[in-house]
Design a protein around this motif. Sequence first.
Motif, mmCIF file in Angstrom:
data_model
loop_
_atom_site.group_PDB
_atom_site.id
_atom_site.type_symbol
_atom_site.label_atom_id
_atom_site.label_comp_id
_atom_site.label_asym_id
_atom_site.label_seq_id
_atom_site.Cartn_x
_atom_site.Cartn_y
_atom_site.Cartn_z
ATOM 1 N N ALA A 276 0.829 -1.212 0.000
ATOM 2 C CA ALA A 276 0.000 0.000 0.000
ATOM 3 C C ALA A 276 0.862 1.261 0.000
ATOM 4 C CB ALA A 276 -0.925 -0.013 1.211
ATOM 5 N N GLU A 277 1.889 1.259 0.844
ATOM 6 C CA GLU A 277 2.748 2.431 0.979
ATOM 7 C C GLU A 277 3.284 2.918 -0.370
ATOM 8 O OE1 GLU A 277 6.561 2.878 3.623
ATOM 9 O OE2 GLU A 277 5.147 1.441 4.504
ATOM 10 N N ARG A 278 3.707 1.961 -1.200
ATOM 11 C CA ARG A 278 4.294 2.317 -2.504
ATOM 12 C C ARG A 278 3.301 2.174 -3.652
ATOM 13 N NH1 ARG A 278 10.130 1.954 -2.172
ATOM 14 N NH2 ARG A 278 10.509 2.944 -0.175
ATOM 15 N N GLU A 279 2.077 1.703 -3.304
ATOM 16 C CA GLU A 279 1.060 1.482 -4.326
ATOM 17 C C GLU A 279 1.568 0.627 -5.469
ATOM 18 O OE1 GLU A 279 -1.191 4.877 -5.448
ATOM 19 O OE2 GLU A 279 -2.075 4.896 -3.431
ATOM 20 N N ARG A 280 2.100 -0.541 -5.116
ATOM 21 C CA ARG A 280 2.533 -1.461 -6.174
ATOM 22 C C ARG A 280 2.447 -2.913 -5.704
ATOM 23 N NH1 ARG A 280 9.036 -1.758 -6.330
ATOM 24 N NH2 ARG A 280 8.418 -3.714 -7.275
ATOM 25 N N TRP A 281 2.405 -3.809 -6.688
ATOM 26 C CA TRP A 281 2.379 -5.241 -6.398
ATOM 27 C C TRP A 281 3.798 -5.770 -6.275
ATOM 28 C CZ3 TRP A 281 -1.914 -7.706 -5.030
ATOM 29 C CH2 TRP A 281 -3.150 -7.153 -5.410
ATOM 30 N N LEU A 282 4.025 -6.595 -5.246
ATOM 31 C CA LEU A 282 5.323 -7.260 -5.113
ATOM 32 C C LEU A 282 5.165 -8.708 -5.576
ATOM 33 C CD1 LEU A 282 6.505 -6.186 -1.544
ATOM 34 C CD2 LEU A 282 6.797 -5.004 -3.722
ATOM 35 N N GLU A 283 5.765 -9.017 -6.703
ATOM 36 C CA GLU A 283 5.730 -10.388 -7.229
ATOM 37 C C GLU A 283 6.690 -11.223 -6.392
ATOM 38 O OE1 GLU A 283 3.813 -12.749 -9.004
ATOM 39 O OE2 GLU A 283 3.530 -10.818 -10.034
#
Length: 353
Positions: A276-283
């Motif tokens: 959420a903090e970086r607004e990205r998905w971690l694969e």
Amino acid sequence: MDTDAALKQIEAAQSLEALQSLKVQYLGKNGLLTQQMKTLGSLSPEERKERGRQLNEAKSRLEGALEAREAALREKALQEQLEKEALDVSLPGYAFPSGGLHLISQIQQELLDIFRSMGHSVVEGPEVESEFFNFDGVNMPEWHPARDMQDTFWLQKPEHFTIRGPFGEDVGDLGGALLRTHTSPMQVRYMIQHTPPFKIVVPGRVFRYEQTDASHEAMFFQLEGLVVGPDITMADLKGAITELARGLFGAEAKVRFQPTFFPFVEPGAQFAMWWAERERWLELGGSGMVHPNVFKAVNDYREKMGLPRAYEGMTGWAFGFGIERLALLRYGIPDIRYFYQQNRLSFLRQFRN
Ligand code: DAH
């Protein structure tokens, strides 16, 4: 002269000077005892003998007392001097440099805690592995193109070295020796040795014969998960991965699954976590439902060992991911080589626990 009184005075003397003047007073040239000695000449031979004996005895008692008192006073003076002149030669101590856990160890502990809280046992397997457990047992036979995805450090097995199976049996005839390329072989080892239902996680080092760069290392850590029972479904897998994401990124964390291929699962899915903090998905890693061929390899092995085929009718889920990758993404670390190469303390200290 009163000898007893003189002895008392000597014993009570408080200084060497006082003692010296007592010595003069009694035994000096004009001392009391000396004077009395001088009077002996005026006595009759009989009296002189008796009196002489008495005076000599008194003299030796006084001399003995003076000597003893002098020794005692000297000892006391020495002690006082030592105490007075005592020098504190110690320095204030210096603080010991304290170490800490490597960032990867810290994250590994964090991950294990999350899975322990879901009832998983933590088990570990060997790093020098047999080709059978690393590949064939997880549905990657020799001809399988998936073997190309995991460049392998093959080992020339020294003659005295034996690779052993789950029960200590020599498995040298089941294939070559290698450094395990993933933690998945422990799935096979564990299932051979145990009967379902169970939940495990397997942390450990794995090795890939690869050119290192910012995102590749020849050695890294993985965490493997495996749950097997009579009615395990993909929903259980999604629940567990969601719980993992919440443990790592908080209650709002989301997970995403996308179909993909791994030989040891069917269906297989790669999973990602929403940061959420970086607004990205971690694969993050791979997962899926345990492939029937893996259960078959386990059942066959068990049968060979005289054990029941305990995995008929069982289902299970599994996952595996690299711990460094999680650390890299979470902390925005630019290069995986910082973890192990050159022992970069300036880097590692930032994550001192
Ligand atoms: N062993 C795989 C690898 O190293 C990772 C993995 C994927 C493990 C899917 C699993 C799984 O258990 O189900 O690339």
